[in-house]
Design a protein around this motif. Structure first.
Motif, PDB file in Angstrom:
ATOM      1  N   CYS A  36       0.842  -1.193   0.000  1.00 47.77           N
ATOM      2  CA  CYS A  36       0.000   0.000   0.000  1.00 47.77           C
ATOM      3  C   CYS A  36       0.882   1.250   0.000  1.00 47.77           C
ATOM      4  CB  CYS A  36      -0.904   0.027   1.238  1.00 47.77           C
ATOM      5  SG  CYS A  36      -2.180   1.300   1.130  1.00 47.77           S
ATOM      6  N   VAL A  77      -0.653   4.424   0.411  1.00 47.87           N
ATOM      7  CA  VAL A  77      -1.486   5.557   0.831  1.00 47.87           C
ATOM      8  C   VAL A  77      -0.871   6.300   2.012  1.00 47.87           C
ATOM      9  CG1 VAL A  77      -3.787   6.252   1.620  1.00 47.87           C
ATOM     10  CG2 VAL A  77      -3.540   4.499  -0.138  1.00 47.87           C
ATOM     11  N   GLY A  78      -0.210   5.582   2.880  1.00 43.77           N
ATOM     12  CA  GLY A  78       0.556   6.265   3.937  1.00 43.77           C
ATOM     13  C   GLY A  78      -0.272   6.853   5.061  1.00 43.77           C
ATOM     14  N   CYS A  79      -1.376   6.207   5.439  1.00 40.24           N
ATOM     15  CA  CYS A  79      -2.150   6.697   6.587  1.00 40.24           C
ATOM     16  C   CYS A  79      -1.252   6.648   7.825  1.00 40.24           C
ATOM     17  CB  CYS A  79      -3.384   5.835   6.814  1.00 40.24           C
ATOM     18  SG  CYS A  79      -4.436   5.741   5.364  1.00 40.24           S
ATOM     19  N   PHE A 134      -1.877   6.385  10.933  1.00 43.42           N
ATOM     20  CA  PHE A 134      -2.267   5.537  12.075  1.00 43.42           C
ATOM     21  C   PHE A 134      -2.030   4.066  11.770  1.00 43.42           C
ATOM     22  CE2 PHE A 134      -5.823   6.068   9.258  1.00 43.42           C
ATOM     23  CZ  PHE A 134      -6.177   4.753   9.014  1.00 43.42           C
ATOM     24  N   CYS A 135      -1.485   3.765  10.593  1.00 47.01           N
ATOM     25  CA  CYS A 135      -1.491   2.385  10.096  1.00 47.01           C
ATOM     26  C   CYS A 135      -0.098   1.798  10.091  1.00 47.01           C
ATOM     27  CB  CYS A 135      -2.046   2.377   8.681  1.00 47.01           C
ATOM     28  SG  CYS A 135      -1.957   0.754   7.883  1.00 47.01           S
ATOM     29  N   PHE A 152      -0.136  -1.568   9.071  1.00 48.36           N
ATOM     30  CA  PHE A 152      -0.455  -2.818   8.371  1.00 48.36           C
ATOM     31  C   PHE A 152       0.275  -2.874   7.044  1.00 48.36           C
ATOM     32  CE2 PHE A 152      -3.293  -4.935   5.234  1.00 48.36           C
ATOM     33  CZ  PHE A 152      -3.153  -6.227   5.712  1.00 48.36           C
ATOM     34  N   LYS A 153       0.509  -1.701   6.464  1.00 41.35           N
ATOM     35  CA  LYS A 153       1.013  -1.652   5.082  1.00 41.35           C
ATOM     36  C   LYS A 153       2.519  -1.908   4.988  1.00 41.35           C
ATOM     37  CE  LYS A 153       1.997   2.903   6.249  1.00 41.35           C
ATOM     38  NZ  LYS A 153       1.364   3.326   7.457  1.00 41.35           N
ATOM     39  N   GLY A 188      -4.341  -3.863   1.686  1.00 42.82           N
ATOM     40  CA  GLY A 188      -3.696  -2.631   1.263  1.00 42.82           C
ATOM     41  C   GLY A 188      -4.081  -2.330  -0.187  1.00 42.82           C
ATOM     42  N   LEU A 189      -3.852  -1.088  -0.590  1.00 46.05           N
ATOM     43  CA  LEU A 189      -4.253  -0.682  -1.949  1.00 46.05           C
ATOM     44  C   LEU A 189      -3.090  -0.922  -2.909  1.00 46.05           C
ATOM     45  CD1 LEU A 189      -6.231   2.543  -1.071  1.00 46.05           C
ATOM     46  CD2 LEU A 189      -6.980   0.168  -1.059  1.00 46.05           C
ATOM     47  N   LYS A 218      -6.358   9.612   1.919  1.00 45.56           N
ATOM     48  CA  LYS A 218      -7.440   8.617   1.910  1.00 45.56           C
ATOM     49  C   LYS A 218      -8.757   9.196   1.413  1.00 45.56           C
ATOM     50  CE  LYS A 218      -8.254   4.720   4.824  1.00 45.56           C
ATOM     51  NZ  LYS A 218      -7.864   4.075   6.046  1.00 45.56           N
TER      52      LYS A 218
HETATM   53  S1  SF4 Z   1      -3.490  -0.259   4.396  1.00 46.61           S
HETATM   54 FE1  SF4 Z   1      -5.342   1.040   4.556  1.00 46.61          FE
HETATM   55  S2  SF4 Z   1      -5.065   2.167   6.475  1.00 46.61           S
HETATM   56 FE2  SF4 Z   1      -3.041   1.334   5.888  1.00 46.61          FE
HETATM   57  S3  SF4 Z   1      -2.023   2.952   4.701  1.00 46.61           S
HETATM   58 FE3  SF4 Z   1      -3.091   1.632   3.227  1.00 46.61          FE
HETATM   59  S4  SF4 Z   1      -5.115   2.612   2.965  1.00 46.61           S
HETATM   60 FE4  SF4 Z   1      -4.218   3.476   4.832  1.00 46.61          FE
END
Ligand code: SF4
Length: 457
Positions: free
Chosen positions: A91, A93-95, A97-98, A100-101, A145-146, A252
């Motif tokens: 992913c 996107v770089g949120c 709070f995350c 997971f990516k 993830g995206l 996002k």
């Molecule tokens: S996995 Fe979801 S929450 Fe985490 S950075 Fe990517 S879009 Fe954001």
């Protein structure tokens, strides 16, 4: 170089100030009157006239919510036999709070970098789901993830291939990656095994699945439904207030986009859940505004939201924490009040979930006396919370559920994802395994030997 934002820099237009009093808000809550945002702020703060949480008032709010829970859904505590099958951690996107990516370029074929993450092919997803269904599981939840190579389907792939600026739409061809995740519809139809319920494609994923096109969300969700999608998890909501999203997830989907996608999913006949992810930079005014947006959405989608899932921010290992934008997550008082006020405010959503993955067993159980009535699911594989430093990302057996729920004098009930089918479980009649799935016969999902490491013991 620009100095990164820190906690001290944050100022918001929306702050927890009201013309309401705590007493009035509590009286309305006890009488089951519809609450306003100001009422919710008073209850969440235990009164804006006091500093910090007033314990006596907090107990009054929790008690009102527990009574409301008993009135609305009685003494049953539900859970579901489910599998988490997340397809990829790639992913960009770089949120903030995350955790997971994993940066998507580390998944590319010609990189020297070692990716810490994973991508599954549709065939791998099918195998994982088929094995779980054989074990009695009947819901697969999949949030990923995206991945830049992900497209909705072959037609979308062609549009992205022909795009003059692929980078601008966060696209790279599947051939660029070590493992091709296939398309979203490939993955959904691969996971749609033997009548299992597929719970997937958050608004954020739907947004990714239409990038570079002018397709409506109805088109996107319509095609996903045709591929086997049953319901949509309302995650990626975080806090549905732009000034908060600008800090924690500027790349996002917007609040409006999230609401539009959810409404479209309901329009094509998909069921929904909704979430809030709180305990980071937001304040009680934002939490209350979020609840109002969800309640209004539920009116527009005619009750398609089956449950509301409060998710307490797990701060460890996240950029928000590491860059000092936050110094921790929500306190236990805040967690309890959020569950309680969700129950009191969301008078059009029957079920409020207590997430043991986020709260842990003891506090997760306590939440069932603060307004919650659903206790999640077995989560045969759980990756997201574990990677962010949560300690509870483990499988939970039906036997564990029966023990835990009985220990607080409530009634353990197996449910289907949509709550339409339920089975009350008699704690005196083991063994405890799922019975509502296409291949479930009451046998426990895992044998004791397979449970490694055991959840609690
Ligand atoms: S996995 Fe979801 S929450 Fe985490 S950075 Fe990517 S879009 Fe954001």
């Amino acid at each position: 170089m620009e100095r990164p934002v820190t906690e001290a820099d944050l100022t918001f237009d929306h702050v927890p100030e009201t013309d309401q009093s705590f007493e009035n808000a509590l009286t309305k809550a006890r009488a089951s009157d519809r609450l306003t945002v100001d009422d919710a702020i008073e209850l969440l703060t235990t009164g804006t006239d006091v500093d910090g949480i007033d314990q006596t008032r907090k107990e009054q709010v929790l008690e009102a919510a527990d009574r409301r829970r008993a009135d609305v859904v009685g003494e049953e505590v539900t859970f579901v036999a489910n599998l988490n099958n997340n397809v990829t951690t790639a992913c960009n996107v770089g949120c903030l709070f995350c955790n997971f990516k994993d940066a998507a370029h580390t998944f590319e074929r010609d990189t020297e970098l070692q990716s810490a993450g994973f991508t599954k092919t549709p065939e791998e997803s099918r195998e994982i789901v088929a094995d779980a269904v054989d074990r009695g599981v009947y819901e697969v939840t999949s949030v990923s993830g995206l991945h830049p190579a992900f497209a909705l389907d072959d037609e979308h792939l062609e549009v992205l291939e022909a795009h003059p600026e692929p980078k601008a739409v966060n696209y790279k061809p599947p051939e660029a990656y070590e493992i091709d995740p296939g398309t979203y519809t490939d993955q959904i139809s691969a996971m749609s095994v033997d009548g299992v319920h597929v719970h997937s494609m958050t608004p954020e994923e739907a947004y990714h699945a239409r990038r570079g096109t002018d397709w409506s969300y109805e088109v996107v969700y319509g095609r996903l439904k045709a591929a086997g999608l049953d319901t949509v998890p309302g995650t990626a909501a975080e806090i549905l207030v732009e000034e908060v999203r600008e800090v924690i997830c500027p790349g996002k989907i917007s609040t409006e986009g999230w609401l539009e996608a959810m409404e479209a999913a309901a329009n094509v006949g998909l069921g929904l859940t909704a979430t809030i992810m709180y305990g980071h930079v937001e304040n009680e005014a934002h939490r209350a505004m979020h609840l109002q947006r969800v309640r209004e959405l539920q009116e527009r989608v005619d009750g398609a939201i089956t449950e509301f899932v409060p998710l307490s921010f797990v701060h460890q290992n996240t950029p928000l924490y590491e860059h000092d934008v936050v110094s921790g997550g929500a306190s236990i008082d805040e967690d309890e009040l959020l569950i309680a006020v969700s129950r009191l405010f969301l008078d059009n959503i029957d079920h409020i979930q207590s997430s043991w993955v986020k709260y842990g067993d003891e506090q997760g159980l306590k939440m069932l006396s603060c307004g919650a009535d659903d206790f999640m699911g077995t989560i045969l594989s759980e990756e997201i919370t574990k990677r962010a430093g949560g300690e509870y990302g483990e499988y939970r057996s039906f036997a564990d559920y029966v023990d835990l729920i009985s220990s607080i004098g409530r009634v353990p009930v197996e449910r289907s994802t949509d709550y339409e089918t339920r089975r009350i479980i008699d704690p005196d009649e083991p063994p405890f395994g799922p019975r509502l799935g296409p291949k479930s016969d009451g046998t426990p999902i895992l044998t004791p030997e397979e449970r490694a490491p055991p959840a609690d013991d």
